[in-house]
Design an enzyme around this catalytic site. Structure first.
Site, PDB file in Angstrom:
ATOM      1  N   LYS A  14       0.801  -1.227   0.000  1.00  0.00           N
ATOM      2  CA  LYS A  14       0.000   0.000   0.000  1.00  0.00           C
ATOM      3  C   LYS A  14       0.839   1.286   0.000  1.00  0.00           C
ATOM      4  CE  LYS A  14      -4.284  -1.817   0.720  1.00  0.00           C
ATOM      5  NZ  LYS A  14      -4.069  -3.207   1.063  1.00  0.00           N
ATOM      6  N   GLU A  23     -10.367   5.810   2.622  1.00  0.00           N
ATOM      7  CA  GLU A  23     -11.194   4.749   3.168  1.00  0.00           C
ATOM      8  C   GLU A  23     -10.243   3.610   3.521  1.00  0.00           C
ATOM      9  OE1 GLU A  23     -10.616   5.076  -0.088  1.00  0.00           O
ATOM     10  OE2 GLU A  23      -9.747   3.078  -0.326  1.00  0.00           O
ATOM     11  N   SER A  51       2.039  -9.779  -1.036  1.00  0.00           N
ATOM     12  CA  SER A  51       1.644  -8.375  -0.870  1.00  0.00           C
ATOM     13  C   SER A  51       1.832  -7.811   0.532  1.00  0.00           C
ATOM     14  CB  SER A  51       0.182  -8.206  -1.288  1.00  0.00           C
ATOM     15  OG  SER A  51      -0.647  -9.109  -0.574  1.00  0.00           O
TER      16      SER A  51
END
Ligand SMILES: *Cc1c(COP(=O)(O)O)cnc(C)c1O
Length: 398
Positions: free
Chosen positions: A93, A115, A382
Protein backbone atom coordinates in the site's frame (compact mmCIF):
# COMPACT_ATOMS: atom_id res chain seq x y z
CA UNK A 1 -2.23 -5.84 -27.95
CA UNK A 2 0.28 -3.00 -28.20
CA UNK A 3 -2.39 -0.37 -27.97
CA UNK A 4 -3.87 -1.84 -24.80
CA UNK A 5 -0.64 -1.06 -22.97
CA UNK A 6 -1.60 2.59 -23.19
CA UNK A 7 -5.06 2.12 -21.69
CA UNK A 8 -7.11 3.66 -20.21
CA UNK A 9 -8.23 5.92 -23.05
CA UNK A 10 -8.73 9.67 -22.61
CA UNK A 11 -12.08 9.15 -20.86
CA UNK A 12 -10.68 6.59 -18.48
CA UNK A 13 -12.05 3.48 -20.15
CA UNK A 14 -10.56 0.01 -20.33
CA UNK A 15 -12.80 -1.30 -23.08
CA UNK A 16 -16.34 -1.19 -21.65
CA UNK A 17 -15.09 -0.73 -18.06
CA UNK A 18 -13.92 2.26 -16.04
CA UNK A 19 -15.09 5.80 -16.70
CA UNK A 20 -16.43 8.42 -14.31
CA UNK A 21 -19.76 8.04 -12.49
CA UNK A 22 -19.68 10.63 -9.73
CA UNK A 23 -21.65 13.57 -8.34
CA UNK A 24 -21.18 16.77 -10.36
CA UNK A 25 -19.48 18.40 -7.38
CA UNK A 26 -16.38 16.22 -7.61
CA UNK A 27 -15.95 16.36 -11.41
CA UNK A 28 -13.75 19.44 -11.16
CA UNK A 29 -11.55 17.80 -8.53
CA UNK A 30 -11.10 14.70 -10.70
CA UNK A 31 -10.10 16.87 -13.65
CA UNK A 32 -7.68 18.80 -11.47
CA UNK A 33 -6.18 15.51 -10.28
CA UNK A 34 -5.87 14.18 -13.82
CA UNK A 35 -4.05 17.30 -14.96
CA UNK A 36 -1.79 17.44 -11.91
CA UNK A 37 -0.89 13.79 -12.43
CA UNK A 38 -0.22 14.27 -16.15
CA UNK A 39 2.16 17.13 -15.31
CA UNK A 40 3.81 15.24 -12.44
CA UNK A 41 4.41 12.21 -14.62
CA UNK A 42 6.39 14.32 -17.06
CA UNK A 43 8.29 16.11 -14.32
CA UNK A 44 11.69 14.53 -13.67
CA UNK A 45 11.88 16.19 -10.24
CA UNK A 46 8.60 14.53 -9.16
CA UNK A 47 9.72 11.13 -10.37
CA UNK A 48 13.08 11.55 -8.65
CA UNK A 49 11.47 12.54 -5.36
CA UNK A 50 9.12 9.55 -5.43
CA UNK A 51 11.93 7.15 -6.34
CA UNK A 52 14.08 8.49 -3.50
CA UNK A 53 11.21 8.13 -1.01
CA UNK A 54 10.51 4.59 -2.16
CA UNK A 55 14.16 3.70 -1.65
CA UNK A 56 15.12 5.56 1.47
CA UNK A 57 11.83 5.52 3.32
CA UNK A 58 9.76 2.57 2.10
CA UNK A 59 12.60 0.11 1.51
CA UNK A 60 12.59 -0.47 -2.26
CA UNK A 61 13.64 -2.38 -4.20
CA UNK A 62 12.08 -5.36 -2.43
CA UNK A 63 13.81 -8.72 -2.91
CA UNK A 64 12.59 -11.28 -5.43
CA UNK A 65 13.23 -14.28 -3.25
CA UNK A 66 13.68 -17.81 -4.58
CA UNK A 67 11.61 -19.99 -2.24
CA UNK A 68 13.59 -23.21 -2.42
CA UNK A 69 11.78 -25.31 0.18
CA UNK A 70 8.34 -24.15 -0.91
CA UNK A 71 9.23 -24.96 -4.53
CA UNK A 72 10.41 -28.42 -3.60
CA UNK A 73 7.31 -29.07 -1.51
CA UNK A 74 5.01 -28.07 -4.35
CA UNK A 75 6.74 -30.12 -7.03
CA UNK A 76 9.23 -29.56 -9.78
CA UNK A 77 8.75 -25.81 -10.17
CA UNK A 78 10.69 -22.69 -9.26
CA UNK A 79 8.72 -20.26 -7.09
CA UNK A 80 9.87 -16.69 -6.52
CA UNK A 81 8.22 -14.40 -3.99
CA UNK A 82 8.08 -10.67 -4.63
CA UNK A 83 8.58 -9.47 -1.08
CA UNK A 84 6.26 -6.48 -0.68
CA UNK A 85 5.77 -7.72 2.88
CA UNK A 86 9.17 -6.24 3.70
CA UNK A 87 8.13 -2.67 2.94
CA UNK A 88 7.61 -0.02 5.60
CA UNK A 89 4.11 -0.50 7.13
CA UNK A 90 4.13 -4.13 6.00
CA UNK A 91 2.45 -4.17 2.60
CA UNK A 92 2.46 -2.78 -0.94
CA UNK A 93 0.00 0.00 0.00
CA UNK A 94 2.83 2.45 0.77
CA UNK A 95 3.87 2.51 -2.94
CA UNK A 96 0.55 4.15 -3.72
CA UNK A 97 0.12 6.43 -0.72
CA UNK A 98 3.57 8.00 -1.08
CA UNK A 99 2.78 8.74 -4.73
CA UNK A 100 -0.66 10.20 -4.00
CA UNK A 101 0.42 12.25 -1.01
CA UNK A 102 3.28 13.68 -3.05
CA UNK A 103 0.67 14.64 -5.66
CA UNK A 104 -1.56 16.19 -2.97
CA UNK A 105 1.34 18.36 -1.83
CA UNK A 106 1.95 19.38 -5.42
CA UNK A 107 -1.72 20.36 -5.78
CA UNK A 108 -1.54 22.46 -2.62
CA UNK A 109 -4.04 20.30 -0.69
CA UNK A 110 -3.55 20.42 3.06
CA UNK A 111 -5.92 17.59 3.98
CA UNK A 112 -6.11 13.97 2.86
CA UNK A 113 -8.96 11.52 3.38
CA UNK A 114 -9.00 7.79 2.77
CA UNK A 115 -11.19 4.75 3.17
CA UNK A 116 -9.81 1.59 4.68
CA UNK A 117 -10.88 -2.02 5.17
CA UNK A 118 -8.22 -3.99 7.00
CA UNK A 119 -6.69 -0.71 8.06
CA UNK A 120 -3.57 -1.26 5.95
CA UNK A 121 -4.38 1.51 3.50
CA UNK A 122 -5.40 3.78 6.37
CA UNK A 123 -2.07 3.17 8.08
CA UNK A 124 -0.14 3.71 4.84
CA UNK A 125 -2.04 6.96 4.19
CA UNK A 126 -1.59 8.20 7.77
CA UNK A 127 2.12 7.37 7.47
CA UNK A 128 2.60 9.37 4.27
CA UNK A 129 0.59 12.28 5.71
CA UNK A 130 2.73 12.32 8.86
CA UNK A 131 5.81 12.38 6.65
CA UNK A 132 4.55 15.50 4.85
CA UNK A 133 2.70 17.15 7.72
CA UNK A 134 -0.76 16.88 6.14
CA UNK A 135 -4.03 16.53 8.03
CA UNK A 136 -5.45 13.03 7.64
CA UNK A 137 -8.90 11.52 8.21
CA UNK A 138 -9.60 7.85 7.61
CA UNK A 139 -13.09 6.38 7.19
CA UNK A 140 -13.40 2.81 8.40
CA UNK A 141 -16.37 0.50 8.76
CA UNK A 142 -17.21 0.09 12.40
CA UNK A 143 -17.02 -3.71 12.14
CA UNK A 144 -13.49 -3.34 10.75
CA UNK A 145 -12.40 -0.97 13.52
CA UNK A 146 -13.10 -3.83 15.90
CA UNK A 147 -11.55 -6.56 13.73
CA UNK A 148 -8.42 -4.46 13.18
CA UNK A 149 -8.12 -2.54 16.43
CA UNK A 150 -4.32 -2.43 16.32
CA UNK A 151 -4.37 -0.58 13.00
CA UNK A 152 -6.78 1.97 14.48
CA UNK A 153 -4.24 2.62 17.24
CA UNK A 154 -1.45 2.93 14.66
CA UNK A 155 -3.36 5.51 12.64
CA UNK A 156 -4.14 7.54 15.75
CA UNK A 157 -0.51 7.44 16.88
CA UNK A 158 0.44 8.68 13.41
CA UNK A 159 -1.78 11.69 13.99
CA UNK A 160 -4.77 10.68 11.84
CA UNK A 161 -8.41 10.90 12.81
CA UNK A 162 -10.25 7.59 12.41
CA UNK A 163 -13.97 7.95 11.75
CA UNK A 164 -16.02 4.75 12.23
CA UNK A 165 -18.77 4.26 9.62
CA UNK A 166 -21.99 2.80 10.99
CA UNK A 167 -24.05 2.39 7.80
CA UNK A 168 -24.69 -0.80 5.80
CA UNK A 169 -22.53 -3.78 6.66
CA UNK A 170 -20.11 -1.42 8.45
CA UNK A 171 -17.20 -2.59 6.28
CA UNK A 172 -15.09 -1.35 3.37
CA UNK A 173 -17.81 -0.53 0.84
CA UNK A 174 -19.59 1.62 3.43
CA UNK A 175 -16.31 3.36 4.28
CA UNK A 176 -15.88 4.13 0.53
CA UNK A 177 -19.37 5.67 0.38
CA UNK A 178 -18.65 7.82 3.42
CA UNK A 179 -15.28 8.99 2.06
CA UNK A 180 -16.92 10.04 -1.22
CA UNK A 181 -19.68 11.82 0.71
CA UNK A 182 -17.10 13.71 2.74
CA UNK A 183 -15.06 14.58 -0.34
CA UNK A 184 -18.08 16.20 -2.01
CA UNK A 185 -18.15 18.83 0.73
CA UNK A 186 -14.39 19.36 1.06
CA UNK A 187 -12.91 18.96 -2.46
CA UNK A 188 -11.17 22.32 -2.54
CA UNK A 189 -8.81 21.62 0.32
CA UNK A 190 -8.87 17.84 0.35
CA UNK A 191 -7.29 15.06 -1.68
CA UNK A 192 -9.08 11.71 -1.62
CA UNK A 193 -6.40 9.02 -1.48
CA UNK A 194 -8.03 5.87 -2.88
CA UNK A 195 -6.43 2.62 -1.76
CA UNK A 196 -6.69 0.42 -4.82
CA UNK A 197 -7.12 0.46 -8.60
CA UNK A 198 -10.81 1.27 -8.19
CA UNK A 199 -12.98 4.37 -8.25
CA UNK A 200 -13.53 6.92 -11.03
CA UNK A 201 -10.93 7.91 -13.60
CA UNK A 202 -8.06 8.80 -13.10
CA UNK A 203 -7.66 6.64 -9.96
CA UNK A 204 -7.43 3.17 -11.56
CA UNK A 205 -4.67 4.38 -13.84
CA UNK A 206 -2.86 6.46 -11.26
CA UNK A 207 -2.79 3.73 -8.62
CA UNK A 208 -1.76 1.17 -11.24
CA UNK A 209 1.16 3.35 -12.28
CA UNK A 210 2.30 3.80 -8.67
CA UNK A 211 2.05 0.05 -8.02
CA UNK A 212 3.72 -0.97 -11.28
CA UNK A 213 7.07 -0.55 -9.57
CA UNK A 214 6.37 -4.09 -8.26
CA UNK A 215 6.30 -5.67 -11.71
CA UNK A 216 9.08 -3.50 -13.16
CA UNK A 217 11.44 -4.63 -10.43
CA UNK A 218 10.25 -8.24 -10.61
CA UNK A 219 10.79 -8.32 -14.38
CA UNK A 220 14.40 -7.13 -14.10
CA UNK A 221 15.05 -9.38 -11.10
CA UNK A 222 13.76 -12.57 -12.71
CA UNK A 223 15.74 -11.87 -15.88
CA UNK A 224 18.86 -11.44 -13.74
CA UNK A 225 18.16 -14.61 -11.74
CA UNK A 226 16.91 -16.98 -14.44
CA UNK A 227 17.82 -15.36 -17.73
CA UNK A 228 14.21 -15.57 -18.86
CA UNK A 229 10.71 -14.38 -18.06
CA UNK A 230 8.42 -16.33 -15.73
CA UNK A 231 5.77 -18.70 -17.04
CA UNK A 232 3.26 -17.54 -14.50
CA UNK A 233 2.56 -14.53 -12.28
CA UNK A 234 0.10 -15.04 -9.43
CA UNK A 235 -1.34 -12.48 -7.04
CA UNK A 236 -4.36 -12.01 -4.82
CA UNK A 237 -7.09 -9.59 -5.92
CA UNK A 238 -9.16 -7.45 -3.60
CA UNK A 239 -9.52 -4.16 -5.45
CA UNK A 240 -6.64 -5.42 -7.53
CA UNK A 241 -3.74 -3.02 -6.97
CA UNK A 242 -0.97 -5.42 -6.00
CA UNK A 243 -2.00 -7.79 -8.79
CA UNK A 244 -2.13 -5.10 -11.50
CA UNK A 245 1.17 -3.71 -10.17
CA UNK A 246 2.77 -7.10 -10.71
CA UNK A 247 1.02 -7.94 -14.01
CA UNK A 248 1.07 -4.68 -15.93
CA UNK A 249 4.81 -4.50 -16.73
CA UNK A 250 4.50 -8.01 -18.23
CA UNK A 251 1.40 -7.14 -20.26
CA UNK A 252 3.12 -7.37 -23.63
CA UNK A 253 4.98 -10.53 -22.66
CA UNK A 254 2.18 -12.74 -23.86
CA UNK A 255 3.84 -15.93 -22.73
CA UNK A 256 3.66 -14.80 -19.12
CA UNK A 257 0.33 -16.10 -17.84
CA UNK A 258 -1.47 -14.04 -15.22
CA UNK A 259 -3.66 -15.54 -12.54
CA UNK A 260 -5.56 -13.34 -10.10
CA UNK A 261 -6.85 -15.07 -6.99
CA UNK A 262 -9.97 -13.88 -5.20
CA UNK A 263 -11.30 -14.82 -1.79
CA UNK A 264 -13.82 -17.62 -2.14
CA UNK A 265 -14.67 -17.29 1.55
CA UNK A 266 -16.70 -20.27 2.68
CA UNK A 267 -17.29 -21.32 -0.93
CA UNK A 268 -18.88 -19.87 -4.07
CA UNK A 269 -22.07 -21.73 -3.31
CA UNK A 270 -22.55 -19.63 -0.18
CA UNK A 271 -23.17 -15.91 0.22
CA UNK A 272 -19.83 -15.67 2.02
CA UNK A 273 -17.36 -14.90 -0.72
CA UNK A 274 -15.77 -11.94 -2.53
CA UNK A 275 -15.18 -13.54 -5.95
CA UNK A 276 -16.09 -10.50 -8.03
CA UNK A 277 -14.20 -11.41 -11.20
CA UNK A 278 -15.41 -15.00 -11.05
CA UNK A 279 -19.04 -14.30 -10.15
CA UNK A 280 -19.72 -10.59 -10.68
CA UNK A 281 -21.75 -8.90 -13.41
CA UNK A 282 -21.19 -5.48 -15.02
CA UNK A 283 -22.45 -2.60 -12.94
CA UNK A 284 -21.43 0.72 -11.46
CA UNK A 285 -19.78 0.88 -8.05
CA UNK A 286 -17.86 3.71 -6.41
CA UNK A 287 -17.58 5.83 -9.52
CA UNK A 288 -16.70 3.31 -12.21
CA UNK A 289 -18.28 0.68 -14.42
CA UNK A 290 -16.78 -2.66 -13.53
CA UNK A 291 -17.73 -6.14 -12.40
CA UNK A 292 -19.76 -6.09 -9.24
CA UNK A 293 -21.28 -8.68 -6.94
CA UNK A 294 -24.98 -7.88 -7.08
CA UNK A 295 -28.36 -9.51 -6.83
CA UNK A 296 -30.90 -9.72 -9.67
CA UNK A 297 -32.23 -6.26 -8.83
CA UNK A 298 -28.72 -4.76 -8.96
CA UNK A 299 -28.37 -4.40 -5.19
CA UNK A 300 -24.74 -4.70 -4.11
CA UNK A 301 -24.14 -7.91 -2.19
CA UNK A 302 -22.31 -7.87 1.09
CA UNK A 303 -19.12 -9.90 1.14
CA UNK A 304 -17.79 -11.81 4.09
CA UNK A 305 -14.35 -13.37 3.90
CA UNK A 306 -11.54 -13.94 6.36
CA UNK A 307 -9.05 -11.58 4.72
CA UNK A 308 -10.30 -8.04 5.37
CA UNK A 309 -8.21 -6.70 2.46
CA UNK A 310 -10.13 -8.88 -0.02
CA UNK A 311 -13.57 -8.21 1.45
CA UNK A 312 -14.93 -5.99 -1.33
CA UNK A 313 -17.83 -6.53 -3.81
CA UNK A 314 -16.17 -4.58 -6.65
CA UNK A 315 -12.86 -4.77 -8.48
CA UNK A 316 -10.62 -2.53 -10.56
CA UNK A 317 -11.92 -1.97 -14.12
CA UNK A 318 -8.58 -2.96 -15.65
CA UNK A 319 -8.96 -6.45 -14.21
CA UNK A 320 -12.51 -6.67 -15.59
CA UNK A 321 -10.96 -5.78 -18.94
CA UNK A 322 -8.11 -8.31 -18.66
CA UNK A 323 -10.74 -10.94 -17.99
CA UNK A 324 -12.83 -9.83 -20.95
CA UNK A 325 -9.89 -10.02 -23.38
CA UNK A 326 -8.65 -13.18 -21.64
CA UNK A 327 -5.25 -11.69 -20.86
CA UNK A 328 -5.62 -12.88 -17.27
CA UNK A 329 -7.45 -15.71 -15.62
CA UNK A 330 -9.27 -15.28 -12.32
CA UNK A 331 -10.02 -17.93 -9.76
CA UNK A 332 -11.24 -18.13 -6.18
CA UNK A 333 -9.95 -20.19 -3.28
CA UNK A 334 -11.59 -20.66 0.11
CA UNK A 335 -10.63 -19.17 3.45
CA UNK A 336 -9.75 -22.65 4.69
CA UNK A 337 -7.32 -23.17 1.78
CA UNK A 338 -5.72 -19.79 2.46
CA UNK A 339 -5.21 -20.61 6.13
CA UNK A 340 -3.47 -23.84 5.16
CA UNK A 341 -1.25 -21.93 2.75
CA UNK A 342 -0.37 -19.53 5.56
CA UNK A 343 0.94 -22.44 7.58
CA UNK A 344 2.69 -23.91 4.53
CA UNK A 345 4.66 -20.74 3.80
CA UNK A 346 5.42 -20.17 7.47
CA UNK A 347 6.73 -23.72 7.89
CA UNK A 348 8.68 -24.09 4.67
CA UNK A 349 10.21 -20.63 4.39
CA UNK A 350 9.98 -18.91 7.77
CA UNK A 351 7.78 -16.23 6.23
CA UNK A 352 4.40 -15.51 7.82
CA UNK A 353 2.29 -13.94 5.07
CA UNK A 354 -0.73 -11.70 5.47
CA UNK A 355 -3.93 -13.64 4.89
CA UNK A 356 -4.51 -11.92 1.52
CA UNK A 357 -1.48 -13.27 -0.39
CA UNK A 358 -2.05 -16.65 1.26
CA UNK A 359 -4.97 -17.08 -1.20
CA UNK A 360 -2.45 -16.75 -4.04
CA UNK A 361 -0.09 -19.28 -2.45
CA UNK A 362 -3.05 -21.62 -1.92
CA UNK A 363 -4.00 -21.48 -5.57
CA UNK A 364 -0.42 -22.14 -6.62
CA UNK A 365 -0.32 -25.14 -4.28
CA UNK A 366 -3.53 -26.42 -5.89
CA UNK A 367 -2.25 -26.21 -9.47
CA UNK A 368 1.48 -26.86 -8.96
CA UNK A 369 1.29 -30.53 -9.92
CA UNK A 370 -0.27 -29.61 -13.25
CA UNK A 371 2.45 -27.11 -14.20
CA UNK A 372 5.16 -28.09 -16.63
CA UNK A 373 8.37 -29.26 -14.93
CA UNK A 374 10.78 -26.41 -14.32
CA UNK A 375 8.08 -23.75 -14.60
CA UNK A 376 9.06 -20.38 -13.16
CA UNK A 377 6.40 -18.72 -11.06
CA UNK A 378 6.41 -15.24 -9.51
CA UNK A 379 4.02 -14.79 -6.61
CA UNK A 380 3.11 -11.36 -5.28
CA UNK A 381 3.63 -11.51 -1.54
CA UNK A 382 1.64 -8.38 -0.87
CA UNK A 383 1.99 -8.13 2.91
CA UNK A 384 3.15 -9.67 6.15
CA UNK A 385 1.07 -11.55 8.67
CA UNK A 386 1.40 -9.52 11.86
CA UNK A 387 -2.03 -7.90 11.49
CA UNK A 388 -3.70 -11.29 11.05
CA UNK A 389 -1.96 -13.25 13.80
CA UNK A 390 -4.99 -13.36 16.12
CA UNK A 391 -7.23 -14.76 13.35
CA UNK A 392 -4.62 -17.11 11.92
CA UNK A 393 -3.62 -18.60 15.26
CA UNK A 394 -7.20 -18.91 16.47
CA UNK A 395 -8.21 -20.80 13.34
CA UNK A 396 -5.03 -22.86 12.90
CA UNK A 397 -3.78 -23.53 16.39
CA UNK A 398 -7.20 -23.33 18.04
C1 LIG B 1 -5.06 -4.25 0.88
C2 LIG B 1 -4.34 -5.50 0.69
C3 LIG B 1 -4.63 -6.35 -0.38
C4 LIG B 1 -5.77 -6.13 -1.34
O1 LIG B 1 -5.69 -4.96 -2.08
P1 LIG B 1 -5.34 -4.94 -3.63
O2 LIG B 1 -5.67 -3.58 -4.06
O3 LIG B 1 -6.17 -6.00 -4.29
O4 LIG B 1 -3.89 -5.24 -3.73
C5 LIG B 1 -3.84 -7.47 -0.56
N1 LIG B 1 -2.84 -7.77 0.29
C6 LIG B 1 -2.55 -6.99 1.35
C7 LIG B 1 -1.44 -7.38 2.25
C8 LIG B 1 -3.28 -5.83 1.58
O5 LIG B 1 -2.99 -5.07 2.64
Amino acid sequence: MTRTQTLPDATGHFGPFGGTFVPETVMAALEELEQAYAAARRDAAFRRELTTLLRQYAGRPTPLYFARRLSRTLGDIRVYLKREDLLHTGAHKINNTLGQVLLAVRMGKRRVIAETGAGQHGVATATACALFGLECEVFMGEADTRRQALNVLRMRLLGARVTPVRSGSRTLKDACNEAIRNWVTTVRTTHYCIGSVVGPHPYPRLVRDFQSVIGREARAQILAAEGRLPDLAVACVGGGSNAIGLFHPFFRDRRVRFVGVEAGGQGLGTSHHAATLVRGRPGVLHGARTLVLQDRAGQILTTDVLAAGLDYPGVGPEHAYYRLIKRAEYVAVTDAQALKACALLSNTEGIIPALEPAYAIAHLAAIAKRLRRGSIVVVGLSGRGDKDLPVITERLLG
